[in-house]
Design a protein around this motif. Structure first.
Motif: not given
Lengths: 495, 374
Positions: A43-51, A192-198, A299-307
């Motif tokens: 989950v953390l590896r490809d986090l978009p920045f900032p998130n 964690f996090p229990r989100t759709k983007p994750k 390329e956009l690193k997908g979705w922000d799993p914490f948002n």
């Protein structure tokens, strides 16, 4: 890709027969999620920045504290003057914001309206349909049946059904369906996090299509939507890396709430988004029926799993990368929440996500201005900051209005000298009426004429919006990543 | 699938609103400039027409945040709120004595806005050079009726033209905006109320006869709701400011009556100075703005809706209440519901001193004054 968490449609029947079904439902005796969940490395590896993993950055906290201290000092030194200044600032913001919202709707009135039929292509590109499912056992069957009818070559289509591994009901429901070969069930690790983007980011690893679309469990996209999107990508602006299909509701006549919700969606998806698109402004995505070229999405690193409104965040990131969001000539029919409490919970998540998105991108204000330009950055501030602010402040002004009308108390009048009163009256009488009128106009393109009188109840809807906004804002402090799940599967089906 | 009649735009077909805006401004800016010059020039430096005085007075009192300014804004069908509100943005650029010119700029703004819609309507009836013809028609109307008294009617007509223009468009979403302009016409002049009423009536008749056309019914519904809302706002203003939602509508036939003559008022001022030198004049209604000089000289009072409670507590002087009598064109502008004998419960007592030509003169006192039996 061979992965124990992945079950293709080809295997599903055999899997059921060999007892995989019980293995899939193993989550039922698992520990409570809150106890055992952590944030895994993937989950953390490809986090978009900032998130949104950090709600408030250190600088933002410092700024907030300084602002609070300055406000306290100002109130202690000259409370009436400070309150008057705040009042004026709020009213000016109201006025400008309402003009902005009406402007983007007005701009969309001038667009030409033309039908668009998907033309044949020599070879249809491969397409991945991704559907995150959580506690969607009631919707799963209808969803699968609908997706089976999609007008797209079976061999070029991959459907990824993303089910959480600790959601045995959904997994059981999926296991009980005889899935066609293009379907694959992906078990998303409980974490964690229990989100759709994750879940979507996890699913993205398995996507093999050239293009990808996200649907929700209760979605009923028009059958030719994939072809239209493929055609639009092939023919359209190469900067367009996301196509947002129109969203609307198939159960709009269920009750007053679904009617108002339909009006709201028509206004947003049929007018506002078109206005934003025509102004070449950033377009907050709608969370579902977003079509992407997979390469660009990676390329956009997908979705922000914490948002919790990862779609809106992605819309901004797309714009900042110099890409654009296009609007697709197709509709996905959804199921509108028909009860007040779930509606407020859903809206609270959306507002919480809007605030998250605003805070996240405020951290890169300079980059925002550099990549978007100053004028386009204003869209961002209006769409996210002002929207949330106005929803939070609305109840204060409604209460003041009612109090003044009931008592004519001089205390209220003192805060509204002539100039301020004019701004307030224009916002209250003309601004609100203009929004109701815009809602009525939004019923026309889809011939929802029966909904027009219901637009008069829009103020009630605004009240609920503000309740949702306050709930969302407070939850951002107490549980920033908590995903308020919207229940679906009321039984009504699209005809 | 639910029916979807109109399709969204494909991603490649973006339209910028900028060219439309620029095309509008290309006509609007010169038209506004020319009309402003024409209207201001028409008034001349003196600005001596009666309505000019009333407009200036309303704007002055509004800016001074006096209750009478707000009351004058909404309290009469003869002076509807929109022309005054349209003038407000221009007031800061003018000297206090010239506030009436702000009204000219407001009118120029609206007339310039009506140029392209009028041109489009003229084109639809195959008029050659429709925009130039429209410009000519508007300039002529401004030159003939562009004083403050008939200007309100021009406001109303300009909005009616815009409404008609929107009604003639193809898209239902555009046609449904016509109600906004009928509403603005309604807020500009009492003729707009009549126009909106008949438009609504026509809509109802058409709706009854065209049940098979739900689109037209929907558009009519939106337009009707918009007009009704604007009317409701006017009633709300009256309730909020005059404490009577239909205050402006009372004595409607009289209110919509004749105009004023400057000479009549000069005669009245001279008469008061001559015949009642000991008393302090009190006037009620919009027409009182035309006696501004007399009131200033004598320390008199001007109210929009006179009753004794409005006089300051310390006022014990002998007051002369001036009421337009029968056959007086000024009566049309008076909101005072007074009859000989002063039996209105809000008026605690007054004595008919004299009845001269078209005027009634009452003797009265302040809040705590003696009640005079007739």
């Amino acid at each position: 890709m061979d992965n124990p968490r992945r079950i293709s449609g080809k295997k599903s029947k055999a899997a059921r027969q060999s007892g995989r079904h019980s293995a899939l439902s193993g989550g039922s005796d698992a520990k409570p999620a809150a106890v055992r969940l952590g944030v895994p490395g993937w989950v953390l590896r490809d986090l978009p920045f900032p998130n949104a993993r950090t709600v408030l950055a250190r600088g933002q906290k410092l700024l907030a504290l300084v602002a609070l201290a300055a406000l306290t000092i100002a109130l202690l030194r000259d409370a009436p003057g400070t309150l008057m200044a705040i009042n004026l600032a709020c009213l000016l913001l109201y006025l400008v914001f309402s003009q902005y919202k009406l402007f983007i709707q007005f701009v969309s009135l001038e667009r030409s309206q033309r039908g668009q039929m998907p033309e044949d292509m020599a070879e249809w590109p491969s397409y991945t349909v991704m559907v995150p499912l959580y506690k969607e056992q009631a919707s799963s069957l209808y969803l699968v049946k609908h997706l089976e009818k999609m007008d797209y070559p079976r061999g070029r289509m991959q459907v990824l059904l993303l089910a959480e591994e600790d959601d045995p009901q959904t997994l059981e429901a999926l296991a009980s369906i005889e899935l066609q070969p293009q379907f694959e069930v992906i078990r998303v690790p409980a974490s964690f996090p229990r989100t759709k983007p994750k879940a979507c980011n996890y699913g993205l690893r398995f996507a093999t299509g050239k293009y990808l679309v996200i649907y929700d469990a209760e979605d009923r996209p028009e059958f030719d939507q994939l072809k239209k999107a493929a055609r639009a990508f092939a023919q359209g602006d190469p900067r367009v890396v996301c196509l947002q299909a129109g969203l609307n509701y198939y159960n709009s006549d269920r009750n007053w709430l679904t009617r108002l919700f339909t009006i709201d969606y028509s206004s947003w998806f049929d007018f506002s988004l078109h206005g934003l698109s025509q102004l070449d402004a950033p377009v907050p995505l709608g969370g579902t029926s977003n079509h992407f070229p997979v390469e660009a999405l990676r390329e956009l690193k997908g979705w922000d799993p914490f948002n919790v409104t990862e779609d809106c965040d992605l819309g901004i990131r797309i714009y900042m990368h110099g890409y654009r969001v296009g609007l697709l000539d197709s509709t996905t029919w959804e199921e509108a929440t028909d009860r007040v409490i779930p509606w407020i919970l859903q809206r609270s998540r959306w507002i919480k996500g809007y605030i998250q998105t605003y805070l996240v991108h405020l951290r890169q204000q300079r980059r925002l201005v550099r990549t978007m330009g100053l004028a386009k950055t204003l869209h961002f501030h209006f769409l996210f900051g002002a929207t949330c602010f106005v929803l939070l402040v609305n109840p204060v002004y409604w209460a003041l209005t009612v109090f003044w009308l009931a008592t004519r108390h001089a205390w209220v009048s003192d805060f509204f000298p002539l100039g301020v009163l004019i701004i307030a009256l224009v916002s209250f009488l003309a601004g609100n009426a203009a929004f109701i009128l815009a809602a009525m106009l939004a019923c026309l393109p889809r011939k929802n004429y029966r909904l027009i009188p219901w637009c008069l109840l829009t103020p009630l809807y605004w009240l609920m919006l503000s309740i949702g906004a306050w709930k969302g804002a407070l939850q951002l402090i107490t549980a920033p990543f908590y995903w308020e799940k919207t229940p679906h599967g009321s039984g009504e089906e699209l005809d | 699938m639910p029916e979807q009649s109109e399709k969204e735009l494909s991603p490649s077909a973006r339209i910028s609103p900028l060219p439309t805006l620029l095309a509008f401004l290309r006509w609007f800016v010169p038209a506004f400039t020319a009309l402003s010059v024409l209207l201001v020039f028409r008034h001349g430096s003196g600005g001596d027409d009666m309505c000019f005085s009333v407009r200036s007075g309303i704007l002055r009192d509004l800016l001074a945040e006096l209750p009478i300014g707000r009351q004058a804004l909404v309290g009469s069908l003869r002076f509807m709120p929109l022309p005054t509100l349209a003038a407000l943005p221009f007031v800061p650029f003018l000297k206090p004595g010239a506030y009436g010119y702000a009204y000219d700029y407001g009118l120029a703004l609206v007339l310039a806005g009506a140029l392209l819609p009028l041109g489009a309507l003229l084109r639809s009836i195959h008029v050659l050079s429709p925009r130039m013809a429209a410009a000519g028609m508007i300039a002529l109307a401004a030159a003939i009726w562009g004083n403050s008294c008939h200007g309100d009617l021009l406001f109303c007509l300009a909005f009616a033209v815009m409404a008609r223009h929107f009604e003639s468009r193809d898209k239902p979403v555009t046609r449904a905006l016509a109600g906004v302009f009928y509403g603005l016409a309604l807020f500009s002049h009492f003729a707009g109320i009549v126009l909106a009423f008949f438009r609504l009536l026509l809509m109802v008749v058409r709706q009854a006869s065209c049940r098979s056309n739900p689109e037209r019914n929907a558009v009519n519904w939106i337009n009707g709701a918009t007009m009704a809302y604007v009317l409701a706002v006017y009633l709300f203003f009256n309730w909020m400011i005059m404490l009577d939602p239909v205050y402006a509508f009372r004595n409607t036939p009289a209110t919509i009556g004749a105009g004023l003559e400057q000479a009549e008022l000069e005669k009245l001022a001279a008469q008061i100075k001559r015949d009642f030198p000991e008393q302090i004049p009190v006037v009620s209604g919009h027409w009182g703005y035309c006696l501004g000089e007399l009131l200033r000289e004598t320390g008199g009072y001007h109210f929009m809706d006179f009753h004794h409670d409005k006089l300051p507590e310390w006022e014990h002087r002998r007051l002369l209440l001036i009421v337009p009598g029968e056959g007086n064109p000024f009566r049309a502008w008076s909101d005072l519901p007074i009859e000989p004998g002063c039996d209105d419960e809000r008026l605690r007592g007054c004595l008919l001193l004299a009845k001269k030509e078209k005027w009634l003169f009452y003797l009265t006192w302040g809040q705590h004054g003696q009640i005079i039996e007739n």
